[in-house]
Motif scaffolding. Structure first.
Motif, short mmCIF file in Angstrom:
data_model
loop_
_atom_site.label_atom_id
_atom_site.label_comp_id
_atom_site.label_asym_id
_atom_site.label_seq_id
_atom_site.Cartn_x
_atom_site.Cartn_y
_atom_site.Cartn_z
N ARG A 1 5.91 1.24 4.04
CA ARG A 1 4.63 1.72 4.56
C ARG A 1 4.84 2.84 5.58
O ARG A 1 4.06 3.80 5.65
CB ARG A 1 3.86 0.56 5.20
N ASP A 2 5.92 2.72 6.37
CA ASP A 2 6.24 3.78 7.32
C ASP A 2 6.51 5.10 6.59
O ASP A 2 6.14 6.17 7.06
CB ASP A 2 7.47 3.41 8.14
N ALA A 3 7.18 5.01 5.43
CA ALA A 3 7.49 6.22 4.66
C ALA A 3 6.20 6.91 4.20
O ALA A 3 6.09 8.14 4.25
CB ALA A 3 8.36 5.87 3.46
N VAL A 4 5.22 6.12 3.77
CA VAL A 4 3.94 6.68 3.34
C VAL A 4 3.23 7.34 4.54
O VAL A 4 2.68 8.43 4.43
CB VAL A 4 3.05 5.60 2.70
N THR A 5 3.26 6.67 5.68
CA THR A 5 2.62 7.22 6.89
C THR A 5 3.29 8.52 7.31
O THR A 5 2.62 9.49 7.69
CB THR A 5 2.69 6.19 8.03
N ALA A 6 4.64 8.56 7.25
CA ALA A 6 5.36 9.79 7.62
C ALA A 6 5.00 10.93 6.68
O ALA A 6 4.83 12.08 7.11
CB ALA A 6 6.86 9.53 7.60
N ALA A 7 4.87 10.63 5.39
CA ALA A 7 4.48 11.66 4.42
C ALA A 7 3.06 12.17 4.71
O ALA A 7 2.77 13.36 4.60
CB ALA A 7 4.58 11.13 3.00
N ALA A 8 2.16 11.24 5.07
CA ALA A 8 0.79 11.63 5.41
C ALA A 8 0.77 12.55 6.63
O ALA A 8 0.04 13.55 6.65
CB ALA A 8 -0.06 10.39 5.66
N ARG B 1 -6.40 18.59 4.63
CA ARG B 1 -7.47 17.89 5.33
C ARG B 1 -7.78 16.56 4.64
O ARG B 1 -7.56 16.39 3.45
CB ARG B 1 -8.75 18.75 5.34
N ASP B 2 -8.28 15.63 5.43
CA ASP B 2 -8.77 14.35 4.90
C ASP B 2 -7.70 13.61 4.10
O ASP B 2 -7.95 13.13 2.98
CB ASP B 2 -10.02 14.56 4.03
N VAL B 3 -6.48 13.53 4.65
CA VAL B 3 -5.41 12.79 3.99
C VAL B 3 -5.71 11.30 4.09
O VAL B 3 -5.90 10.77 5.19
CB VAL B 3 -4.04 13.10 4.61
N VAL B 4 -5.78 10.62 2.96
CA VAL B 4 -6.19 9.22 2.91
C VAL B 4 -5.06 8.37 2.34
O VAL B 4 -4.44 8.71 1.33
CB VAL B 4 -7.45 9.05 2.03
N GLN B 5 -4.78 7.22 3.01
CA GLN B 5 -3.84 6.23 2.52
C GLN B 5 -4.62 5.02 2.05
O GLN B 5 -5.35 4.40 2.83
CB GLN B 5 -2.88 5.78 3.62
N PRO B 6 -4.51 4.63 0.78
CA PRO B 6 -5.20 3.41 0.34
C PRO B 6 -4.62 2.19 1.03
O PRO B 6 -3.42 2.14 1.34
CB PRO B 6 -4.94 3.39 -1.17
N ALA B 7 -5.46 1.19 1.29
CA ALA B 7 -5.00 -0.03 1.95
C ALA B 7 -3.95 -0.75 1.11
O ALA B 7 -2.99 -1.32 1.64
CB ALA B 7 -6.19 -0.95 2.23
N GLU B 8 -4.13 -0.74 -0.21
CA GLU B 8 -3.17 -1.32 -1.13
C GLU B 8 -2.81 -0.28 -2.18
O GLU B 8 -3.66 0.52 -2.59
CB GLU B 8 -3.74 -2.56 -1.80
N ARG B 9 -1.56 -0.30 -2.63
CA ARG B 9 -1.13 0.71 -3.60
C ARG B 9 -1.85 0.50 -4.93
O ARG B 9 -1.79 -0.58 -5.50
CB ARG B 9 0.37 0.62 -3.82
N PRO B 10 -2.54 1.52 -5.46
CA PRO B 10 -3.26 1.39 -6.73
C PRO B 10 -2.31 1.35 -7.92
O PRO B 10 -1.12 1.65 -7.79
CB PRO B 10 -4.14 2.64 -6.76
N ALA B 11 -2.86 1.01 -9.07
CA ALA B 11 -2.05 0.93 -10.29
C ALA B 11 -1.46 2.29 -10.65
O ALA B 11 -0.40 2.39 -11.27
CB ALA B 11 -2.89 0.41 -11.44
N SER B 12 -2.14 3.38 -10.28
CA SER B 12 -1.65 4.73 -10.56
C SER B 12 -0.43 5.11 -9.72
O SER B 12 0.21 6.11 -9.97
CB SER B 12 -2.76 5.75 -10.31
N ARG B 13 -0.14 4.30 -8.68
CA ARG B 13 0.99 4.51 -7.77
C ARG B 13 0.82 5.76 -6.91
O ARG B 13 1.78 6.26 -6.32
CB ARG B 13 2.31 4.59 -8.54
#
Length: 237
Positions: free
Chosen positions: A124-131, A140-152
């Motif tokens: 999760r830290d890796a996703v946050t760092a990428a964001a 603009r408006d970079v969004v992280q889904p609460a749970e990883r979707p099927a599309s990954r």
């Protein structure tokens, strides 16, 4: 961009490294002066000072800090590309006649401040760092889904989707192609971040599809590993 031959000391693979080009605030494109005769070293430990290099603009004489040139080999080794120090570079023809600080041209984009990374301890830290990095690039408006979707798809922004591979094995070809298909269906740009680098066929496919590839270390600092990523870093969103 200048192509420099690089051989990985770990696996013996030969690479053609494309020197990244960055925009000086005066509007001149500049590139770190790669030292062709220098010794390429694997990066086993990172420090903040070693991740940046001082580059001198030959037009206005300005010195700025830009990312140290690096190359991620498919074997998983990250290589530091040696560069000349500013004192070793010959001055430009007008360097002594121009002021140290000059106004930015009206068409020049304001220079970005230095990126402030965050330490990666979890996926999760890796996703946050990428964001954080995408916001730094100007998205603009970079969004992280609460749970990883099927599309990954881990991150979405205006005109962009991104995937973050936080596993310990190089990102495979299938993951790169799936990201590209998702971006194609949504008519947006696709960007990939990986902690362990990319398989050789995945890297080649991304180059052909113009997908920017970044490799991340545990300090949370993404580094471009192909031409599209270098271009994205240079131009921003």
């Amino acid at each position: 961009m200048e192509s420099v031959p690089v051989r990985c000391p770990a696996c013996g693979r030969d690479h053609a490294y494309l020197t990244p080009v960055y925009p000086c605030p005066c509007g001149t494109p500049i590139a770190p002066p790669v030292l062709r005769s220098g010794v390429v070293e694997p990066i086993t430990h990172r420090t903040w000072n070693e991740d940046w290099v001082t580059v001198r603009c030959r037009t206005c004489g300005r010195h700025d800090q830009w990312p140290q040139p690096e190359l991620c080999c498919p074997c998983g080794t990250v290589l530091r590309i040696p560069v000349h120090s500013p004192t070793e570079s010959a001055p430009g023809p007008d360097a002594g006649t121009l002021p140290t600080h000059i106004p930015l041209p009206r068409t020049a984009a304001a220079p970005r401040p230095a990126f402030r990374p965050m330490t990666i301890r979890t996926g999760r830290d890796a996703v946050t760092a990428a964001a954080m990095y995408l916001r730094w690039l100007g998205y603009r408006d970079v969004v992280q889904p609460a749970e990883r979707p099927a599309s990954r798809i881990d991150l979405r922004a205006a005109g962009l989707i991104a995937q973050v591979d936080s596993t310990t094995r190089p990102t495979p070809l299938r993951d790169v192609e799936c990201l590209w298909l998702n971006g194609l269906n949504a008519s947006v740009t696709s960007v990939f971040f990986s902690l362990a680098g990319y398989a050789q066929d995945a890297r080649a496919r991304a180059d052909g599809l113009c997908i920017p590839l970044f490799v991340m270390d545990l300090t949370g600092t993404p580094q471009p590993v192909n031409g599209p990523a270098d271009e994205l870093l240079s131009t921003g969103a």
